[in-house]
Design a protein around this motif. Structure first.
Motif, PDB file in Angstrom:
ATOM      1  N   UNK A  91      12.915  -9.702  -2.689  1.00  0.00           N
ATOM      2  CA  UNK A  91      13.587 -11.085  -2.713  1.00  0.00           C
ATOM      3  C   UNK A  91      11.907 -11.848  -2.523  1.00  0.00           C
ATOM      4  N   UNK A  92      12.535 -13.166  -3.002  1.00  0.00           N
ATOM      5  CA  UNK A  92      11.019 -14.179  -3.585  1.00  0.00           C
ATOM      6  C   UNK A  92      10.282 -14.268  -2.114  1.00  0.00           C
ATOM      7  N   UNK A  93       9.158 -14.093  -2.380  1.00  0.00           N
ATOM      8  CA  UNK A  93       8.103 -14.806  -0.759  1.00  0.00           C
ATOM      9  C   UNK A  93       8.370 -13.767   0.235  1.00  0.00           C
ATOM     10  N   UNK A  94       8.667 -11.987  -0.053  1.00  0.00           N
ATOM     11  CA  UNK A  94       8.513 -11.337   0.314  1.00  0.00           C
ATOM     12  C   UNK A  94       7.211 -11.125   0.578  1.00  0.00           C
ATOM     13  N   UNK A  95       6.335  -9.979   1.215  1.00  0.00           N
ATOM     14  CA  UNK A  95       5.245  -9.395   1.393  1.00  0.00           C
ATOM     15  C   UNK A  95       5.153  -8.439   0.779  1.00  0.00           C
ATOM     16  N   UNK A  96       4.614  -7.572  -0.305  1.00  0.00           N
ATOM     17  CA  UNK A  96       4.038  -6.140  -0.439  1.00  0.00           C
ATOM     18  C   UNK A  96       2.883  -5.706  -0.576  1.00  0.00           C
ATOM     19  N   UNK A  97       2.669  -4.309  -1.139  1.00  0.00           N
ATOM     20  CA  UNK A  97       1.624  -4.015  -1.689  1.00  0.00           C
ATOM     21  C   UNK A  97       2.160  -3.125  -2.671  1.00  0.00           C
ATOM     22  N   UNK A  98       1.212  -2.830  -4.017  1.00  0.00           N
ATOM     23  CA  UNK A  98       1.590  -2.462  -4.885  1.00  0.00           C
ATOM     24  C   UNK A  98      -0.222  -1.261  -4.927  1.00  0.00           C
ATOM     25  N   UNK A  99       0.637   0.455  -5.424  1.00  0.00           N
ATOM     26  CA  UNK A  99      -0.349   0.871  -5.586  1.00  0.00           C
ATOM     27  C   UNK A  99       0.088   1.052  -6.901  1.00  0.00           C
ATOM     28  N   UNK A 100      -0.543   1.439  -8.138  1.00  0.00           N
ATOM     29  CA  UNK A 100       0.083   2.159  -9.172  1.00  0.00           C
ATOM     30  C   UNK A 100      -1.269   3.228  -9.547  1.00  0.00           C
ATOM     31  N   UNK A 101      -0.694   4.189 -10.394  1.00  0.00           N
ATOM     32  CA  UNK A 101      -1.846   5.098 -11.356  1.00  0.00           C
ATOM     33  C   UNK A 101      -1.507   5.217 -12.680  1.00  0.00           C
ATOM     34  N   UNK A 102      -2.191   5.792 -13.673  1.00  0.00           N
ATOM     35  CA  UNK A 102      -1.807   5.932 -14.927  1.00  0.00           C
ATOM     36  C   UNK A 102      -3.234   6.729 -15.014  1.00  0.00           C
TER      37      UNK A 102
END
Length: 221
Positions: A91-102
Motif C-alpha cells: 500500500x502507498x506509504x509502506x516501507x519496502x526494499x527492492x533487489x533487481x537483477x539484469x
C-alpha cells in the motif's frame, strides 16, 4: 500391423506437448538495452501501485533517498496468452526494499525480489533463462529448482522437455506449468506460479545454439 492399430497407438507413441506461459520483468517501464549487467538495490516508501505501462501489466513505484524513485513491474501469462498478473501486496506509504537483477549473456534475463521494511518477503520473480537472473540466497526463505520431466515435445532438433518446478519454503510445493499453488515462506502464504520449465533433451545432433533452458517462476504474497 493394421492401420487402425497404428492409429490407436498414436496417442502412446506421440510425445506429450509441453505447456509454457511467460514472465516479463520490467524496471522503470522497460528492459535494459545497454548490454551490461545491472544490479540495483533500492529502498524507500511505496509511492504508487497499480497498472503498468510498456511490457508489464502491474508495477510498484518506490520513492527512495532524495526523492528518487524506481518502478518494478511484471507480466505473467498462460500458454494462451491470458493475463495471470497479480497485484503487488503493498500500500502507498509502506516501507519496502527492492533487489533487481539484469543479466546479458547470449540473450538477456531479469528478476527481482521485493521485501518489506522488516525484511519479510513480499514478491519475487525470475524469467529463468540463460542461467537465471537471481543468485542462490537472493530470495529469503525460498528456493526454486526444476523437478522431474513430465512432457516431451518433438522439434526439428533436440526434443523439448517440460519439467515441474519445485518451490521450497517452509513447505515444499511442486508445480507443473502452467499452474499455481500455495507455498508458505516465513510463516506467510504465497501464491507460487510455475510459468515455464523447459530444457533440451538428446536428439539428432543438429544442435540448439540460440536458445536455452528456461525456468520462469514468480511468487506473490
Amino acid at each position: 500391423m493394421p492401420l487402425v492399430l497404428l492409429l490407436a497407438c498414436g496417442s502412446i507413441l506421440d510425445p506429450d506437448p509441453v505447456e509454457s506461459g511467460s514472465l516479463v520483468v520490467c524496471l522503470d517501464g522497460s528492459r535494459d538495452s545497454s548490454g551490461n549487467d545491472v544490479d540495483i538495490e533500492h529502498s524507500g516508501t511505496v509511492l504508487s501501485v497499480g497498472a503498468a505501462s510498456g511490457d508489464c501489466a502491474r508495477e510498484v513505484e518506490i520513492e527512495g533517498d532524495e526523492r528518487a524513485s524506481r518502478r518494478v513491474g511484471w507480466r505473467l501469462t498462460d500458454a494462451e496468452g491470458n493475463d495471470l498478473t497479480p497485484d503487488f501486496d503493498v500500500a502507498v506509504g509502506d516501507s519496502v526494499a527492492l533487489s533487481y537483477r539484469y543479466r546479458m549473456v547470449w540473450g538477456d534475463v531479469a528478476g527481482f525480489v521485493l521485501q518489506g521494511g522488516d525484511g519479510s518477503l513480499l514478491a519475487a520473480a525470475d524469467e529463468g533463462a540463460w542461467g537465471n537472473a537471481l543468485d542462490d540466497g537472493d530470495v529469503p526463505g525460498l528456493t526454486v529448482t526444476p523437478g522431474e520431466v513430465v512432457a516431451t515435445e518433438s522439434t526439428d532438433c533436440e526434443p523439448l522437455e517440460g519439467h515441474t518446478l519445485v518451490f521450497e519454503g517452509d513447505d515444499t510445493v511442486e508445480i507443473e506449468p502452467v499452474a499455481s499453488d500455495t507455498v508458505t515462506v516465513g510463516g506467510a502464504a504465497f501464491t507460487a506460479y510455475g510459468l515455464r520449465a523447459t530444457s533440451w533433451g538428446e536428439g539428432n545432433g543438429c544442435g540448439v545454439t540460440d536458445t536455452t533452458s528456461v525456468y520462469a517462476w514468480a511468487v506473490s504474497r
